[in-house]
Design a protein around this motif. Sequence first.
Motif, mmCIF file in Angstrom:
data_model
loop_
_atom_site.group_PDB
_atom_site.id
_atom_site.type_symbol
_atom_site.label_atom_id
_atom_site.label_comp_id
_atom_site.label_asym_id
_atom_site.label_seq_id
_atom_site.Cartn_x
_atom_site.Cartn_y
_atom_site.Cartn_z
ATOM 1 N N TRP A 63 44.463 36.258 16.946
ATOM 2 C CA TRP A 63 44.273 37.269 17.415
ATOM 3 C C TRP A 63 42.548 37.424 17.596
ATOM 4 C CZ3 TRP A 63 47.565 39.482 20.052
ATOM 5 C CH2 TRP A 63 48.881 39.650 19.573
ATOM 6 N N VAL A 64 41.904 36.593 16.657
ATOM 7 C CA VAL A 64 40.478 36.423 16.882
ATOM 8 C C VAL A 64 40.440 35.432 18.040
ATOM 9 C CG1 VAL A 64 38.404 35.315 15.721
ATOM 10 C CG2 VAL A 64 39.920 36.866 14.221
ATOM 11 N N THR A 65 41.100 34.764 18.304
ATOM 12 C CA THR A 65 40.959 33.769 19.520
ATOM 13 C C THR A 65 41.018 34.777 20.848
ATOM 14 O OG1 THR A 65 41.642 31.931 18.560
ATOM 15 C CG2 THR A 65 41.666 31.870 21.097
ATOM 16 N N VAL A 66 42.017 35.866 20.460
ATOM 17 C CA VAL A 66 42.395 36.623 21.868
ATOM 18 C C VAL A 66 40.967 37.447 22.167
ATOM 19 C CG1 VAL A 66 43.710 38.452 22.661
ATOM 20 C CG2 VAL A 66 44.681 36.441 21.797
ATOM 21 N N ALA A 67 40.457 37.986 21.127
ATOM 22 C CA ALA A 67 39.496 38.955 20.965
ATOM 23 C C ALA A 67 38.114 38.105 21.417
ATOM 24 C CB ALA A 67 39.207 39.520 19.687
ATOM 25 N N LEU A 68 37.862 37.147 21.051
ATOM 26 C CA LEU A 68 36.875 36.267 21.718
ATOM 27 C C LEU A 68 36.950 35.880 23.067
ATOM 28 C CD1 LEU A 68 35.757 34.380 18.674
ATOM 29 C CD2 LEU A 68 34.625 36.287 19.416
ATOM 30 N N SER A 69 38.159 35.460 23.393
ATOM 31 C CA SER A 69 38.412 35.117 24.810
ATOM 32 C C SER A 69 38.103 36.135 25.902
ATOM 33 C CB SER A 69 39.889 34.841 24.861
ATOM 34 O OG SER A 69 40.190 33.546 24.303
ATOM 35 N N PHE A 70 38.424 37.683 25.278
ATOM 36 C CA PHE A 70 37.958 38.817 26.059
ATOM 37 C C PHE A 70 36.407 38.765 26.591
ATOM 38 C CE2 PHE A 70 37.024 43.331 26.555
ATOM 39 C CZ PHE A 70 38.003 43.527 27.394
ATOM 40 N N SER A 71 35.708 37.903 25.794
ATOM 41 C CA SER A 71 34.225 38.061 26.278
ATOM 42 C C SER A 71 34.175 37.354 27.635
ATOM 43 C CB SER A 71 33.368 37.354 25.261
ATOM 44 O OG SER A 71 33.877 35.972 25.319
ATOM 45 N N GLY A 72 35.151 36.448 28.030
ATOM 46 C CA GLY A 72 35.309 35.867 29.376
ATOM 47 C C GLY A 72 35.313 36.905 30.390
ATOM 48 N N VAL A 73 36.204 37.692 30.108
ATOM 49 C CA VAL A 73 36.837 39.061 30.812
ATOM 50 C C VAL A 73 35.316 39.834 31.291
ATOM 51 C CG1 VAL A 73 38.113 41.181 31.119
ATOM 52 C CG2 VAL A 73 39.170 38.773 30.149
ATOM 53 N N ILE A 74 34.631 40.185 30.005
ATOM 54 C CA ILE A 74 33.790 40.924 30.081
ATOM 55 C C ILE A 74 32.485 40.079 30.928
ATOM 56 C CG2 ILE A 74 31.605 41.953 28.834
ATOM 57 C CD1 ILE A 74 33.379 42.357 26.388
#
Length: 149
Positions: free
Chosen positions: A41-52
Amino acid sequence: MWIWIIFIICIIIFLALDLGVFNKNDHVIRSKEAGIWTGIWVTVALSFSGVIYWLFSENLVDNPTDLTPGTAVLKYITGYLIELSLSIDNVFVIAVIFSSFAIPAIYQHRVLFWGILGAIVFRALMILFGVALINKIDWIIYVFGVFLL
């Protein structure tokens, strides 16, 4: 607006996957499994920075403060890490509640899931009705302030 709809749909999908697929059967969650899921879940959350970064670089979101994509990502990661560190005290409170009510380890994930889901729903309702009250009654903000104190 469509970005928020997609975001909320993703959150609902993740919640459904967590309870309906990955933890469909009640079981005791050991430290190893908890660590693996935390990492996921931390990986998913930090991967969201790519979306941002993508949203800001393509100007797909309102950007009234003219943030660069890198600054937007930095602000997101900073906020995420602050929220993550602030949630540590919740782990202690949850452990105390579980032991006080003698919730068996096999049901703790389900109880925690529904508790968090309830908190999200009630927080949304409080924000919705609080904003409506503030828009209707100007002085209510002082009542809210006293309530917070």
